[in-house]
Motif scaffolding. Structure first.
Motif, short mmCIF file in Angstrom:
data_model
loop_
_atom_site.label_atom_id
_atom_site.label_comp_id
_atom_site.label_asym_id
_atom_site.label_seq_id
_atom_site.Cartn_x
_atom_site.Cartn_y
_atom_site.Cartn_z
N GLN A 195 0.82 -1.21 0.00
CA GLN A 195 0.00 0.00 0.00
C GLN A 195 0.85 1.26 0.00
O GLN A 195 1.84 1.36 0.72
CB GLN A 195 -0.92 0.01 1.22
N THR A 197 0.07 5.50 0.21
CA THR A 197 -0.93 6.53 0.44
C THR A 197 -0.27 7.90 0.34
O THR A 197 0.92 8.01 0.01
CB THR A 197 -1.56 6.38 1.84
N GLU A 377 -9.16 11.11 -1.05
CA GLU A 377 -9.68 9.84 -0.55
C GLU A 377 -11.11 10.05 -0.06
O GLU A 377 -11.36 10.89 0.80
CB GLU A 377 -8.80 9.31 0.58
N LYS A 380 -15.96 5.96 3.06
CA LYS A 380 -16.42 4.63 2.67
C LYS A 380 -17.90 4.60 2.32
O LYS A 380 -18.37 3.73 1.59
CB LYS A 380 -16.11 3.62 3.78
N GLU A 412 -8.60 1.15 -2.42
CA GLU A 412 -9.00 2.33 -1.65
C GLU A 412 -10.03 3.14 -2.46
O GLU A 412 -10.11 3.06 -3.68
CB GLU A 412 -7.78 3.22 -1.37
#
Length: 446
Positions: A195, A197, A377, A380, A412
């Motif tokens: 990952q 970010t 980002e 959710k 993501e």
């Protein structure tokens, strides 16, 4: 207007209107002299001008024929804001300068065009590339430089060929360059992800993977990561190099946006590689245009022979015309002269994008870099499919990150934002619409 100019304009208008279509033969010189009541030399002057512009061509003892009756038309401004496209803006590149270089290359390198090419690329281009690489703090020997058919070919060859560490698994950042993810999936090569970010990567996790897995090489974009738009810190780069040396892992450094670096202290990984573990890749797709299909690969000595063997089995050599044109473009100083102009166009857009995200989307995690592409980002609970569709209805085009991930890696909820094809005055407008869509209840799961 001079007589030959009026004849030139008349013939050009007839060609463009379709009276003389592609491949059609023009009237004979004798007929044209009668039609326009002028001398043979005046007609020839007009025809020569059309030929120089590649509108017609001459066949000895036959006459003049139309190459193509279609003319380039400037695209009309679309009533959309396209944050999805990563292609460079067509009008940012001074294509006429490069056109001179291509035409000159054809004249100068006529003999080479009838050969199958060279083992590593046009020698004169390699020497100019060596000088260019030094401006990126990539100091190497000419023997280590290969000209490839775009960076994509280099990635393909490196992915399928054996490495001196006799390992097979490829480690890639997640998310990563979508076309390379497509390549790994299509060829079904063993690959795993780590990952990445806006905060970087977990160096502890990286060491664990290097230690426990059979890692052949680690593919990374240390600066201006695609699609995140982030860069590694100096400390992170030093740690990655140290781990690569400790665990005998090679690194592929994709430095495709090196020309857009404004921080002179932000050197590539290659600059501090003292153990010959870094493979440096450089593309011209963004600073020039993707259709050029020329890339640079700088290889450690241990990989030169095997890379050369594999490259010979794919295309013998990359396009000689493109290589010769690029050589003249570099040698003449055109590249250096135009690089800053092109870079400045994108940098201005990057600054607007960066400020617009800070002003209108301040609570969302994003890149701190000033670069032409960034991300936010999403929560959710955002219904991504509905959200993207809603924006499209508003004239905002977005792209999914699905292709930027390996199939079995957690995806993501990232919204990619690329402004390479968005006019500066419309960037903030688009970001405002995204911010507005994010507060609409219908774009959320309940």
């Amino acid at each position: 207007m001079l007589k030959y100019e009026s004849i030139y304009q008349s013939l050009l208008m007839q060609i463009q209107s379709g009276k003389f279509s592609t491949g059609a033969k023009l009237p004979s010189i004798r007929n044209l002299t009668v039609q326009y009541s002028c001398s043979k030399s005046t007609v020839l002057t007009a025809l020569n001008k059309l030929e120089e512009q590649h509108i017609i061509y001459a066949l000895p003892k036959s006459g003049y024929y139309v190459v193509d009756n279609h003319i380039f038309k400037t695209p009309s401004p679309a009533d959309i804001i396209d944050f999805a496209s990563a292609s460079p803006t067509w009008h940012a590149f001074p294509y006429k300068d490069f056109q001179h270089c291509i035409n000159k290359a054809i004249d100068t390198y006529q003999e080479e065009l009838f050969r199958y090419g060279t083992l590593k690329g046009l020698p004169s281009l390699i020497e100019e590339a060596k000088k260019l690489l030094e401006s990126y703090q990539v100091f190497t020997r000419s023997e280590q430089i290969f000209i490839t058919t775009g960076v994509q070919q280099a990635l393909f060859l490196l992915s399928i060929m054996p490495f001196p560490n006799n390992r097979s698994t490829i480690l890639v950042e997640q998310p990563s360059y979508h076309l390379y993810m497509d390549l790994l999936k299509t060829l079904q090569l063993p690959a795993i992800g780590i990952q990445r970010t806006a905060k970087g990567i977990d160096l502890g996790r990286l060491e664990q993977i290097f230690h426990e897995e059979d890692i052949k090489f680690f593919y990374t974009m240390p600066r201006f990561h695609n699609p995140l738009g982030t860069s590694y810190s100096k400390k992170e780069k030093e740690a990655i190099l140290q781990l690569a040396h400790q665990y005998n892992v090679f690194i592929i450094e994709d430095d495709y946006l090196a020309d857009f670096e404004y921080n002179p202290k932000n050197d590539p990984l290659f600059a501090d590689d003292y153990h010959d573990k870094v493979i440096y890749l450089k593309s011209f797709s963004k600073i020039m245009f993707p259709g050029l299909r020329v890339g640079l690969a700088v290889l450690p000595p241990s990989l030169i022979d095997i890379f050369q063997k594999y490259k010979m089995t794919t295309d013998i050599d990359s396009s000689m015309i493109s290589q010769a044109g690029l050589y003249l473009y570099l040698k003449s100083g055109m590249f250096e002269h135009n690089k800053m102009n092109v870079s400045n166009i994108y940098h201005e857009r990057a600054k607007i994008l960066h400020q617009s995200i800070r002003d209108h989307l301040p609570t969302y995690e994003s890149s701190s870099e000033v670069v032409m592409h960034s991300h936010i980002e999403l929560p959710k609970r955002v219904n991504l499919k509905s959200f993207v569709y809603h924006l499209q209805e508003e004239g905002i085009y977005m792209d999914s990150v699905e292709r930027n991930y390996l199939d079995d890696f957690y995806h993501e909820r990232i919204l990619k934002l690329n402004v390479s094809n968005v006019d500066g005055h419309r960037i903030e407008e688009g970001i405002k619409k995204i911010a507005s869509a994010l507060i609409k209840p219908e774009n959320y799961f309940f």
